[in-house]
Design a protein around this motif. Structure first.
Motif, PDB file in Angstrom:
ATOM      1  N   ASN A  52       0.823  -1.211   0.000  1.00 32.79           N
ATOM      2  CA  ASN A  52       0.000   0.000   0.000  1.00 32.79           C
ATOM      3  C   ASN A  52       0.861   1.267   0.000  1.00 32.79           C
ATOM      4  OD1 ASN A  52      -2.630   1.121  -0.184  1.00 32.79           O
ATOM      5  ND2 ASN A  52      -2.529   1.702   1.970  1.00 32.79           N
ATOM      6  N   LYS A 149       1.679   7.232   4.831  1.00 27.87           N
ATOM      7  CA  LYS A 149       1.846   8.074   6.019  1.00 27.87           C
ATOM      8  C   LYS A 149       3.006   9.053   5.865  1.00 27.87           C
ATOM      9  CE  LYS A 149       4.708   4.957   8.810  1.00 27.87           C
ATOM     10  NZ  LYS A 149       5.883   5.795   8.847  1.00 27.87           N
ATOM     11  N   LYS A 167      -6.774  15.037  -1.771  1.00 29.37           N
ATOM     12  CA  LYS A 167      -8.129  14.508  -2.007  1.00 29.37           C
ATOM     13  C   LYS A 167      -8.157  12.989  -1.868  1.00 29.37           C
ATOM     14  CE  LYS A 167     -11.921  15.254  -5.223  1.00 29.37           C
ATOM     15  NZ  LYS A 167     -12.311  16.017  -6.409  1.00 29.37           N
ATOM     16  N   ILE A 169      -6.204  11.084  -0.124  1.00 28.24           N
ATOM     17  CA  ILE A 169      -6.060  10.725   1.287  1.00 28.24           C
ATOM     18  C   ILE A 169      -7.375  10.970   2.022  1.00 28.24           C
ATOM     19  CG2 ILE A 169      -4.937  11.353   3.472  1.00 28.24           C
ATOM     20  CD1 ILE A 169      -2.350  11.835   1.775  1.00 28.24           C
ATOM     21  N   GLU A 170      -7.957  12.168   1.814  1.00 24.75           N
ATOM     22  CA  GLU A 170      -9.208  12.525   2.513  1.00 24.75           C
ATOM     23  C   GLU A 170     -10.352  11.587   2.152  1.00 24.75           C
ATOM     24  OE1 GLU A 170      -9.807  16.633   1.449  1.00 24.75           O
ATOM     25  OE2 GLU A 170      -8.449  17.355   3.044  1.00 24.75           O
ATOM     26  N   GLU A 171     -10.400  11.127   0.890  1.00 30.62           N
ATOM     27  CA  GLU A 171     -11.482  10.256   0.447  1.00 30.62           C
ATOM     28  C   GLU A 171     -11.202   8.786   0.712  1.00 30.62           C
ATOM     29  OE1 GLU A 171     -12.572  11.154  -3.602  1.00 30.62           O
ATOM     30  OE2 GLU A 171     -13.162  13.209  -3.086  1.00 30.62           O
ATOM     31  N   GLY A 172     -10.053   8.486   1.325  1.00 30.46           N
ATOM     32  CA  GLY A 172      -9.752   7.106   1.675  1.00 30.46           C
ATOM     33  C   GLY A 172      -9.226   6.258   0.530  1.00 30.46           C
ATOM     34  N   ILE A 173      -8.933   6.894  -0.603  1.00 27.81           N
ATOM     35  CA  ILE A 173      -8.359   6.153  -1.739  1.00 27.81           C
ATOM     36  C   ILE A 173      -6.956   5.690  -1.370  1.00 27.81           C
ATOM     37  CG2 ILE A 173      -7.589   6.342  -4.133  1.00 27.81           C
ATOM     38  CD1 ILE A 173      -9.920   8.531  -4.367  1.00 27.81           C
ATOM     39  N   ASN A 175      -5.031   4.863   1.801  1.00 30.65           N
ATOM     40  CA  ASN A 175      -5.228   4.584   3.224  1.00 30.65           C
ATOM     41  C   ASN A 175      -3.907   4.625   3.956  1.00 30.65           C
ATOM     42  OD1 ASN A 175      -8.003   4.068   2.857  1.00 30.65           O
ATOM     43  ND2 ASN A 175      -7.513   2.037   2.077  1.00 30.65           N
ATOM     44  N   LYS A 176      -3.906   5.339   5.067  1.00 30.65           N
ATOM     45  CA  LYS A 176      -2.699   5.402   5.895  1.00 30.65           C
ATOM     46  C   LYS A 176      -2.609   4.130   6.644  1.00 30.65           C
ATOM     47  CE  LYS A 176      -2.514  10.343   6.360  1.00 30.65           C
ATOM     48  NZ  LYS A 176      -2.224  11.465   7.186  1.00 30.65           N
TER      49      LYS A 176
END
Length: 176
Positions: A52, A149, A167, A169-173, A175-176
């Motif tokens: 990831n 991260k 965007k 990161i914020e939309e979860g595409i 994932n941290k």
């Protein structure tokens, strides 16, 4: 300076009576041709490995030489967005895209040879099955996978890519 200010002659008849028609077009006073200055289409590849981590390139040339970027580029005439992102990934990374999914788009201003090109950048999630052939080519100085991260959007030189990273990161595409 508005990009249309750089166009002084009608592209159809060559007349110098090529005058502002409105904010996005010029009209020829000789033949009546109206030229609309529209955005150019470009693509951006979001490629994640098995861990990831995001595939990130370093730009070899201006604009934004030496900054981080994502694989991608301009759409050629007669080419779909999907075909363009597959071609650009191959040209820049030597990777073969197996699957792709449209994510979103972002506008961008791209300075090319002293000329400001307005683009509409289409982001695609691209799946590649084999990263062993990964190789920086074309206009890429370096390729590396970065942990989500550890991504710092400010290190990306193009505004659309910075916004796209945030965007995603914020939309979860991503994932941290």
């Amino acid at each position: 300076m508005h990009p249309l200010a750089q166009f002084n002659f009608c592209p159809k008849c060559g007349s110098n009576r090529f005058e502002e028609n409105n904010i996005k077009s010029k009209k020829c006073g000789n033949c009546g041709f109206i030229y609309y200055f529209n955005s150019s289409a470009a693509t951006v590849a979001v490629i994640l490995n098995q861990e990831n981590e995001l595939l990130v390139s370093t730009r070899a040339f201006e604009p934004a030489k030496g900054t981080l970027d994502l694989p991608g580029g301009f759409v050629d005439m007669g080419e779909s967005l999907e075909d363009a992102v597959v071609r650009e990934v191959k040209e820049e990374t030597n990777l073969d895209v197996e699957e792709l999914q449209y994510l979103f788009s972002e506008p961008n201003l791209y300075m090319y040879s002293g000329f400001q090109v307005e683009t509409a950048d289409a982001f695609f999630l691209c799946k590649v099955n084999n990263t062993r052939q990964l190789k920086a080519e074309d206009d890429v100085a370096k390729l590396e996978f970065i942990k989500i991260k550890d991504l710092d959007p400010s290190k990306f030189g193009l505004s659309s890519i910075r916004k796209g990273i945030v965007k995603a990161i914020e939309e979860g595409i991503l994932n941290k």
